[in-house]
Design a protein around this motif. Structure first.
Motif, PDB file in Angstrom:
ATOM      1  N   ALA A 123     -41.114-107.414  78.208  1.00  0.00           N
ATOM      2  CA  ALA A 123     -39.876-106.720  78.570  1.00  0.00           C
ATOM      3  C   ALA A 123     -40.144-105.601  79.571  1.00  0.00           C
ATOM      4  O   ALA A 123     -39.398-105.415  80.548  1.00  0.00           O
ATOM      5  CB  ALA A 123     -39.205-106.167  77.319  1.00  0.00           C
ATOM      6  N   ILE A 124     -41.218-104.830  79.330  1.00  0.00           N
ATOM      7  CA  ILE A 124     -41.558-103.743  80.253  1.00  0.00           C
ATOM      8  C   ILE A 124     -41.911-104.312  81.631  1.00  0.00           C
ATOM      9  O   ILE A 124     -41.449-103.832  82.680  1.00  0.00           O
ATOM     10  CB  ILE A 124     -42.729-102.916  79.688  1.00  0.00           C
ATOM     11  CG1 ILE A 124     -42.300-102.188  78.409  1.00  0.00           C
ATOM     12  CG2 ILE A 124     -43.235-101.919  80.720  1.00  0.00           C
ATOM     13  CD1 ILE A 124     -43.427-101.465  77.704  1.00  0.00           C
TER      14      ILE A 124
ATOM     15  N   GLN B 261     -32.395 -96.432  84.044  1.00  0.00           N
ATOM     16  CA  GLN B 261     -32.215 -97.414  82.973  1.00  0.00           C
ATOM     17  C   GLN B 261     -33.516 -98.182  82.723  1.00  0.00           C
ATOM     18  O   GLN B 261     -33.881 -98.470  81.576  1.00  0.00           O
ATOM     19  CB  GLN B 261     -31.085 -98.373  83.331  1.00  0.00           C
ATOM     20  CG  GLN B 261     -29.726 -97.700  83.487  1.00  0.00           C
ATOM     21  CD  GLN B 261     -28.646 -98.676  83.866  1.00  0.00           C
ATOM     22  OE1 GLN B 261     -28.831 -99.897  83.813  1.00  0.00           O
ATOM     23  NE2 GLN B 261     -27.485 -98.149  84.292  1.00  0.00           N
ATOM     24  N   ILE B 262     -34.198 -98.554  83.810  1.00  0.00           N
ATOM     25  CA  ILE B 262     -35.467 -99.277  83.652  1.00  0.00           C
ATOM     26  C   ILE B 262     -36.480 -98.414  82.900  1.00  0.00           C
ATOM     27  O   ILE B 262     -37.192 -98.881  81.999  1.00  0.00           O
ATOM     28  CB  ILE B 262     -36.015 -99.692  85.035  1.00  0.00           C
ATOM     29  CG1 ILE B 262     -35.095-100.733  85.672  1.00  0.00           C
ATOM     30  CG2 ILE B 262     -37.435-100.219  84.907  1.00  0.00           C
ATOM     31  CD1 ILE B 262     -35.502-101.138  87.074  1.00  0.00           C
TER      32      ILE B 262
ATOM     33  N   VAL C  49     -39.453 -97.013  77.984  1.00  0.00           N
ATOM     34  CA  VAL C  49     -39.810 -96.059  76.929  1.00  0.00           C
ATOM     35  C   VAL C  49     -39.525 -96.651  75.561  1.00  0.00           C
ATOM     36  O   VAL C  49     -40.344 -96.546  74.619  1.00  0.00           O
ATOM     37  CB  VAL C  49     -39.046 -94.733  77.137  1.00  0.00           C
ATOM     38  CG1 VAL C  49     -39.191 -93.836  75.893  1.00  0.00           C
ATOM     39  CG2 VAL C  49     -39.563 -94.013  78.371  1.00  0.00           C
ATOM     40  N   ARG C  50     -38.346 -97.286  75.414  1.00  0.00           N
ATOM     41  CA  ARG C  50     -38.013 -97.877  74.115  1.00  0.00           C
ATOM     42  C   ARG C  50     -39.002 -98.982  73.739  1.00  0.00           C
ATOM     43  O   ARG C  50     -39.434 -99.078  72.591  1.00  0.00           O
ATOM     44  CB  ARG C  50     -36.583 -98.417  74.141  1.00  0.00           C
ATOM     45  CG  ARG C  50     -35.514 -97.329  74.160  1.00  0.00           C
ATOM     46  CD  ARG C  50     -34.142 -97.922  73.885  1.00  0.00           C
ATOM     47  NE  ARG C  50     -33.745 -98.855  74.950  1.00  0.00           N
ATOM     48  CZ  ARG C  50     -33.113 -98.504  76.047  1.00  0.00           C
ATOM     49  NH1 ARG C  50     -32.823 -97.225  76.261  1.00  0.00           N
ATOM     50  NH2 ARG C  50     -32.755 -99.406  76.946  1.00  0.00           N
TER      51      ARG C  50
ATOM     52  N   ARG D 138     -41.639 -99.165  70.636  1.00  0.00           N
ATOM     53  CA  ARG D 138     -41.738-100.315  69.746  1.00  0.00           C
ATOM     54  C   ARG D 138     -43.171-100.823  69.691  1.00  0.00           C
ATOM     55  O   ARG D 138     -43.689-101.175  68.623  1.00  0.00           O
ATOM     56  CB  ARG D 138     -40.794-101.412  70.230  1.00  0.00           C
ATOM     57  CG  ARG D 138     -40.879-102.694  69.426  1.00  0.00           C
ATOM     58  CD  ARG D 138     -40.005-103.769  70.042  1.00  0.00           C
ATOM     59  NE  ARG D 138     -40.209-105.056  69.396  1.00  0.00           N
ATOM     60  CZ  ARG D 138     -39.732-106.198  69.854  1.00  0.00           C
ATOM     61  NH1 ARG D 138     -39.015-106.223  70.974  1.00  0.00           N
ATOM     62  NH2 ARG D 138     -39.964-107.320  69.207  1.00  0.00           N
ATOM     63  N   LEU D 139     -43.831-100.842  70.854  1.00  0.00           N
ATOM     64  CA  LEU D 139     -45.215-101.296  70.911  1.00  0.00           C
ATOM     65  C   LEU D 139     -46.130-100.355  70.139  1.00  0.00           C
ATOM     66  O   LEU D 139     -47.012-100.786  69.390  1.00  0.00           O
ATOM     67  CB  LEU D 139     -45.659-101.388  72.374  1.00  0.00           C
ATOM     68  CG  LEU D 139     -47.035-101.982  72.667  1.00  0.00           C
ATOM     69  CD1 LEU D 139     -47.110-103.412  72.183  1.00  0.00           C
ATOM     70  CD2 LEU D 139     -47.330-101.903  74.150  1.00  0.00           C
TER      71      LEU D 139
END
Length: 390
Positions: free
Chosen positions: A174-175, A193-194, A199-200, A204-205
């Motif tokens: 996703a990143i 937004q990217i 960051v999200r 999660r990682l």
């Protein structure tokens, strides 16, 4: 037969008329050879025995002379038989022992050959069992049991690595995708937004890596290595305050001073995972209660969500298990929270059981031992907080 002065009173036929050939001194048990024996041509290798006795009221001396030729012949014959028979008997005994031992150890050689052929790539093979109830039979059965456990552990490890690789790949993909799209249109890309999505996904990682590290410690039996008195009332109150639950009411009913013994950080992680799971599926309300009894401390976390089917309540403690994969993926959960909670509970000698909550939903019941003071009351020490989040 001789008189005390050496006169011959009686003799065998071949010695009749001859003087005393041997005499026996008074008080002695060793006959003495006389010159007459040499004149008679008696050989020197004779066995001569003498004894003083009384015959007819008169003291006499009885001397017996026996040739040693027959004994020598017997000794020689016996020596020849030993020289021939002993090597033969040794060879026969050695051959018999070799055959018997070889037959007895043949199953061991078969087991050795089977073990040599087993590799880490294929643990499905088993050693042959002789079907006996002796030491070798029990050894074969024990080795097969060990191979079965190794095969199961290897299969679980492969599944775990495959699942972990998949879960780690998702946020990284996703990143990378977001960055590649932005770089392809650098002047029109919504970089804020990217960056926010990156960051999200990195959070999660990071959370997933932390969970995997906890499971690695559990597999190495390093959880709860050090235990301290833990104030559960304060710990659960802190978790309640730190847990984001928009639209969900988290109610706490824990008597002050409720305590147990354990690793504060591990226990905090365990209850946080259970609380996060309850908040994730609750509709409006989550209730946390605790009570101390003779068997220890029981903490219950109940939600009013859809509940978990009875047939799935044990499976959800598996690693990377998600009953609703789409919802879990959307929430960022990897399906490790309950698995980590079960590992931490086991390391503390505690148990976690999922049951139906009153009015519907799921209730997680944690049963653990409490720490007792000298007076028999439950005591608690300061809560050690690591400040780490999953």
């Amino acid at each position: 037969m001789l008189t005390p002065d050496g006169t011959v009173l009686a003799a065998t036929r071949n010695l009749t008329g001859r003087p005393a050939l041997y005499t026996l001194a008074p008080g002695s048990a060793t006959p003495v050879r006389q010159p007459a024996a040499d004149r008679a041509g008696l050989p020197s290798d004779l066995s001569v025995y003498g004894e003083h006795v009384t015959a007819g009221g008169q003291p006499v001396t009885i001397i017996t002379i026996t040739g040693t030729y027959l004994r020598s012949q017997v000794n020689q014959t016996f020596a020849r038989l030993l020289a021939i028979g002993v090597p033969f008997l040794l060879v026969l005994a050695g051959g018999t022992v070799w055959l018997v031992v070889g037959h007895a150890l043949r199953p061991v050689e078969q087991i050795r050959g089977a073990v040599t052929a087993i590799t880490s790539a294929d643990l499905s093979q088993r050693v042959p069992e002789p079907g006996t109830d002796d030491e070798i039979g029990r050894l074969a059965r024990t080795m097969n049991d060990m191979l079965a456990r190794l095969e199961d552990a290897a299969a679980r490890q492969r599944r775990f690595v495959a699942d972990a690789s998949h879960e780690l790949r998702s946020p990284l993909t996703a990143i990378r995708t977001g960055l590649e799209v932005g770089l392809f249109h650098p002047d029109r890309a919504p970089w804020p937004q990217i960056a926010g999505r990156a960051v999200r996904q990195s959070q999660r990682l990071e959370q997933l890596i932390a969970q995997l590290l906890v499971l690695a410690k559990a597999d190495a039996h390093q959880l709860a290595a050090r235990r301290h008195p833990v104030d559960l009332a304060a710990l659960l109150a802190d978790l309640r305050a730190a847990t984001p639950a928009p639209g969900i009411s988290i109610e706490l009913s824990v008597p002050p001073g409720t305590a147990t013994a354990g690793n504060p950080e591990d226990l905090s992680r365990m209850f946080r995972n259970l609380l996060d799971n309850a908040v994730r599926y609750a509709r409006r309300r989550v209730l946390i209660t605790a009570a101390t009894g003779p068997d220890g401390t029981i903490v219950e976390i109940a939600d009013d969500g859809p509940g978990i089917p009875a047939s799935e309540r044990e499976r959800v403690f598996g690693r990377f298990v998600r009953l609703d994969a789409s919802r879990e993926q959307a929430s960022g959960s990897a399906g490790l929270g309950l698995a980590i909670a079960r590992e931490i509970a086991a390391a503390h000698g505690a148990t976690i059981v999922l049951t139906d909550a009153l009015g519907g939903g799921t209730r997680a019941v944690v049963t653990m031992g409490g720490t007792k003071s000298a007076g028999g009351e439950t005591t608690a020490g300061p809560v050690h907080r690591s400040g780490q989040n999953e």
